[in-house]
Design a protein around this motif. Sequence first.
Motif, PDB file in Angstrom:
ATOM      1  N   LEU A  78      49.503  30.586  37.200  1.00  0.00           N
ATOM      2  CA  LEU A  78      50.778  29.809  36.602  1.00  0.00           C
ATOM      3  C   LEU A  78      51.454  29.010  38.034  1.00  0.00           C
ATOM      4  CD1 LEU A  78      52.644  32.625  34.816  1.00  0.00           C
ATOM      5  CD2 LEU A  78      52.009  30.524  34.072  1.00  0.00           C
ATOM      6  N   LEU A  79      51.033  29.525  39.245  1.00  0.00           N
ATOM      7  CA  LEU A  79      51.706  28.908  40.420  1.00  0.00           C
ATOM      8  C   LEU A  79      50.785  27.977  41.174  1.00  0.00           C
ATOM      9  CD1 LEU A  79      53.017  32.412  41.842  1.00  0.00           C
ATOM     10  CD2 LEU A  79      54.325  30.303  40.915  1.00  0.00           C
ATOM     11  N   GLY A  80      49.560  27.504  40.384  1.00  0.00           N
ATOM     12  CA  GLY A  80      48.561  26.428  40.734  1.00  0.00           C
ATOM     13  C   GLY A  80      47.502  26.803  41.834  1.00  0.00           C
ATOM     14  N   ALA A  81      47.174  28.117  41.793  1.00  0.00           N
ATOM     15  CA  ALA A  81      45.928  28.625  42.416  1.00  0.00           C
ATOM     16  C   ALA A  81      44.952  27.880  42.309  1.00  0.00           C
ATOM     17  CB  ALA A  81      46.018  29.837  42.672  1.00  0.00           C
ATOM     18  N   GLN A  82      43.711  27.801  43.097  1.00  0.00           N
ATOM     19  CA  GLN A  82      42.758  27.016  42.877  1.00  0.00           C
ATOM     20  C   GLN A  82      41.466  27.864  42.223  1.00  0.00           C
ATOM     21  OE1 GLN A  82      42.599  23.649  43.114  1.00  0.00           O
ATOM     22  NE2 GLN A  82      44.595  24.219  43.019  1.00  0.00           N
ATOM     23  N   PHE A  83      41.529  28.472  41.180  1.00  0.00           N
ATOM     24  CA  PHE A  83      40.761  29.151  40.218  1.00  0.00           C
ATOM     25  C   PHE A  83      40.989  28.895  38.936  1.00  0.00           C
ATOM     26  CE2 PHE A  83      43.717  32.446  40.943  1.00  0.00           C
ATOM     27  CZ  PHE A  83      43.850  32.954  39.929  1.00  0.00           C
ATOM     28  N   THR A  84      40.086  29.337  37.948  1.00  0.00           N
ATOM     29  CA  THR A  84      40.051  29.070  36.506  1.00  0.00           C
ATOM     30  C   THR A  84      40.200  30.317  35.707  1.00  0.00           C
ATOM     31  OG1 THR A  84      37.817  29.028  36.151  1.00  0.00           O
ATOM     32  CG2 THR A  84      38.655  26.893  36.619  1.00  0.00           C
ATOM     33  N   ILE A  85      40.524  30.284  34.662  1.00  0.00           N
ATOM     34  CA  ILE A  85      40.696  31.575  33.745  1.00  0.00           C
ATOM     35  C   ILE A  85      39.006  32.087  33.441  1.00  0.00           C
ATOM     36  CG2 ILE A  85      40.960  32.538  31.299  1.00  0.00           C
ATOM     37  CD1 ILE A  85      43.070  30.369  30.850  1.00  0.00           C
ATOM     38  N   MET A  86      38.212  31.523  33.366  1.00  0.00           N
ATOM     39  CA  MET A  86      36.658  32.107  33.624  1.00  0.00           C
ATOM     40  C   MET A  86      36.383  32.735  34.909  1.00  0.00           C
ATOM     41  SD  MET A  86      34.248  32.694  31.526  1.00  0.00           S
ATOM     42  CE  MET A  86      34.852  31.457  30.306  1.00  0.00           C
ATOM     43  N   ASP A  87      36.761  32.211  36.075  1.00  0.00           N
ATOM     44  CA  ASP A  87      36.687  32.931  37.358  1.00  0.00           C
ATOM     45  C   ASP A  87      37.296  34.115  37.284  1.00  0.00           C
ATOM     46  OD1 ASP A  87      35.284  30.649  38.429  1.00  0.00           O
ATOM     47  OD2 ASP A  87      37.114  29.599  39.308  1.00  0.00           O
ATOM     48  N   TYR A  88      38.412  34.208  36.763  1.00  0.00           N
ATOM     49  CA  TYR A  88      39.105  35.221  36.503  1.00  0.00           C
ATOM     50  C   TYR A  88      38.398  36.537  35.841  1.00  0.00           C
ATOM     51  CZ  TYR A  88      42.695  38.577  34.564  1.00  0.00           C
ATOM     52  OH  TYR A  88      43.408  39.684  34.174  1.00  0.00           O
ATOM     53  N   LEU A  89      38.225  36.077  34.576  1.00  0.00           N
ATOM     54  CA  LEU A  89      37.408  37.080  33.742  1.00  0.00           C
ATOM     55  C   LEU A  89      36.127  37.779  34.220  1.00  0.00           C
ATOM     56  CD1 LEU A  89      38.063  35.552  30.138  1.00  0.00           C
ATOM     57  CD2 LEU A  89      39.331  37.400  31.219  1.00  0.00           C
ATOM     58  N   VAL A  90      35.239  36.470  34.803  1.00  0.00           N
ATOM     59  CA  VAL A  90      33.745  36.803  35.299  1.00  0.00           C
ATOM     60  C   VAL A  90      33.813  37.476  36.612  1.00  0.00           C
ATOM     61  CG1 VAL A  90      31.518  36.168  35.699  1.00  0.00           C
ATOM     62  CG2 VAL A  90      32.722  35.172  33.629  1.00  0.00           C
ATOM     63  N   TRP A  91      34.530  36.925  37.310  1.00  0.00           N
ATOM     64  CA  TRP A  91      34.643  37.281  38.779  1.00  0.00           C
ATOM     65  C   TRP A  91      35.794  38.481  39.120  1.00  0.00           C
ATOM     66  CZ3 TRP A  91      30.341  37.138  41.608  1.00  0.00           C
ATOM     67  CH2 TRP A  91      29.461  36.334  41.382  1.00  0.00           C
ATOM     68  N   ASN A  92      36.404  38.875  38.288  1.00  0.00           N
ATOM     69  CA  ASN A  92      37.424  40.116  38.532  1.00  0.00           C
ATOM     70  C   ASN A  92      37.605  40.756  37.368  1.00  0.00           C
ATOM     71  OD1 ASN A  92      40.079  41.073  39.250  1.00  0.00           O
ATOM     72  ND2 ASN A  92      39.190  40.467  41.251  1.00  0.00           N
ATOM     73  N   GLU A  93      38.474  40.573  36.544  1.00  0.00           N
ATOM     74  CA  GLU A  93      38.700  41.539  35.365  1.00  0.00           C
ATOM     75  C   GLU A  93      37.665  42.169  34.833  1.00  0.00           C
ATOM     76  OE1 GLU A  93      41.614  43.692  33.943  1.00  0.00           O
ATOM     77  OE2 GLU A  93      41.796  41.910  35.173  1.00  0.00           O
ATOM     78  N   ILE A  94      36.608  41.613  34.207  1.00  0.00           N
ATOM     79  CA  ILE A  94      35.572  42.366  33.738  1.00  0.00           C
ATOM     80  C   ILE A  94      34.794  43.351  34.440  1.00  0.00           C
ATOM     81  CG2 ILE A  94      33.290  42.272  32.167  1.00  0.00           C
ATOM     82  CD1 ILE A  94      34.611  39.542  31.009  1.00  0.00           C
ATOM     83  N   PRO A  95      34.134  42.912  35.594  1.00  0.00           N
ATOM     84  CA  PRO A  95      33.699  44.022  36.537  1.00  0.00           C
ATOM     85  C   PRO A  95      34.701  44.961  37.179  1.00  0.00           C
ATOM     86  CG  PRO A  95      33.100  41.727  37.120  1.00  0.00           C
ATOM     87  CD  PRO A  95      34.144  41.495  36.004  1.00  0.00           C
ATOM     88  N   THR A  96      35.819  44.578  37.003  1.00  0.00           N
ATOM     89  CA  THR A  96      36.899  45.523  37.818  1.00  0.00           C
ATOM     90  C   THR A  96      37.129  46.591  36.509  1.00  0.00           C
ATOM     91  OG1 THR A  96      37.916  43.996  39.225  1.00  0.00           O
ATOM     92  CG2 THR A  96      39.309  45.797  38.552  1.00  0.00           C
ATOM     93  N   VAL A  97      37.349  46.250  35.313  1.00  0.00           N
ATOM     94  CA  VAL A  97      37.410  47.268  34.290  1.00  0.00           C
ATOM     95  C   VAL A  97      36.126  48.043  34.023  1.00  0.00           C
ATOM     96  CG1 VAL A  97      37.481  47.383  31.771  1.00  0.00           C
ATOM     97  CG2 VAL A  97      38.861  45.847  32.847  1.00  0.00           C
ATOM     98  N   LEU A  98      35.087  47.625  34.255  1.00  0.00           N
ATOM     99  CA  LEU A  98      33.747  48.540  34.384  1.00  0.00           C
ATOM    100  C   LEU A  98      33.648  49.395  35.700  1.00  0.00           C
ATOM    101  CD1 LEU A  98      31.115  46.000  33.128  1.00  0.00           C
ATOM    102  CD2 LEU A  98      32.416  47.667  31.761  1.00  0.00           C
ATOM    103  N   GLY A  99      34.122  48.965  36.654  1.00  0.00           N
ATOM    104  CA  GLY A  99      34.084  49.623  37.767  1.00  0.00           C
ATOM    105  C   GLY A  99      35.173  50.753  37.726  1.00  0.00           C
ATOM    106  N   ASN A 100      36.385  50.505  37.047  1.00  0.00           N
ATOM    107  CA  ASN A 100      37.373  51.642  37.058  1.00  0.00           C
ATOM    108  C   ASN A 100      37.209  52.748  36.148  1.00  0.00           C
ATOM    109  OD1 ASN A 100      40.416  49.228  37.113  1.00  0.00           O
ATOM    110  ND2 ASN A 100      39.137  50.031  38.721  1.00  0.00           N
ATOM    111  N   LEU A 101      36.313  52.139  35.063  1.00  0.00           N
ATOM    112  CA  LEU A 101      35.780  53.034  33.966  1.00  0.00           C
ATOM    113  C   LEU A 101      34.880  54.315  34.633  1.00  0.00           C
ATOM    114  CD1 LEU A 101      35.276  54.717  31.283  1.00  0.00           C
ATOM    115  CD2 LEU A 101      33.563  52.565  30.762  1.00  0.00           C
ATOM    116  N   VAL A 102      33.857  53.739  35.383  1.00  0.00           N
ATOM    117  CA  VAL A 102      32.791  54.471  35.881  1.00  0.00           C
ATOM    118  C   VAL A 102      33.498  55.366  37.203  1.00  0.00           C
ATOM    119  CG1 VAL A 102      30.902  54.567  37.853  1.00  0.00           C
ATOM    120  CG2 VAL A 102      31.059  52.757  35.780  1.00  0.00           C
ATOM    121  N   GLY A 103      34.408  54.924  37.981  1.00  0.00           N
ATOM    122  CA  GLY A 103      35.134  55.500  39.051  1.00  0.00           C
ATOM    123  C   GLY A 103      35.883  56.753  38.264  1.00  0.00           C
TER     124      GLY A 103
END
Length: 301
Positions: free
Chosen positions: A222-247
């Motif tokens: 929203l504030l104009g950072a240089q990454f995309t929604i796909m970057d967010y999903l693939v390179w953060n949210e999905i792996p983070t959720v899986l890591g949180n589950l395992v931890g």
Amino acid sequence: MSYVKPAELVTTLIDAGETKIFLSTRDTIIRSTMGGALLTIAAAFAVTVSVTTGVPLLGAVLFPVGFIMLYLLGYDLLTGVFVLGPLAWMDKRPGVTIGGVLRNWGLVFVGNFIGAFTVAVLMAIVVTYGFSEAPNEVGVAIGHIGEGRTVGYADHGAAGMLTLFIRGVLCNWMVSTGVVMAMIAKDVPGKAIAMWMPIMLFFFMGFEHSIVNMFLFPSGLLLGAQFTIMDYLVWNEIPTVLGNLVGGLVFTAIPLYVTYARAKAPRNETPRRPVEPRVSRRRGLAGSVASSAASAPTAKV
């Protein structure tokens, strides 16, 4: 006593997991929405403190206030139900199924995202005066966090993905420990202190929390950072959720259940023969003579 011993604590955790699985859809969504909102407003607070004071440790020390508030109010986080639901399933509580656990996870995920995204929009309005000017220093800092934790991982390829996943694992090891510690004390000061420690640790060390990221990354977009929604999903949210589950499962739920809750088979030991007291040889001979004399027939006169 205000302290709940681990053996009793696990039963409380299992009961809580069972309750959450059978909670209505409406209540689950409301509680998880408010849980996500309170946690992420605390994340915004911590970033603001870190930026304005230049002391990141101070932001980490203060961040747990959001976690404490939401758990005292009985709200839910995905990272917490990753532990509680499986405990009820492992304990074979009546009616608790894998489907019920997955349903609970899905609803809490949706509610947490609604709450976190709402705070992201509200904070974006605050740091840009209603999108009428460029973000202030706090908004710029949030944007840089989003870039560093998406594009920054992508720049390292597979090694970056592994690092992201492990940070998610370590994060929910600490956060789920905070959930457990919330129930280990019976009074409010004890609960607050017990929760404070692991939450402060994960935030300062930069571990990846899926709910906090539901605020940081939409805020950055929203504030104009240089990454995309796909970057967010693939390179953060999905792996983070899986890591949180395992931890949560590997480092919190399973160890507590195995060592405190699972029924253990009784040990089959051969009973030992009673040990007779040892007597001296002389005393034994004297006793034998006395015994013989007592048992001899009495002569009649």
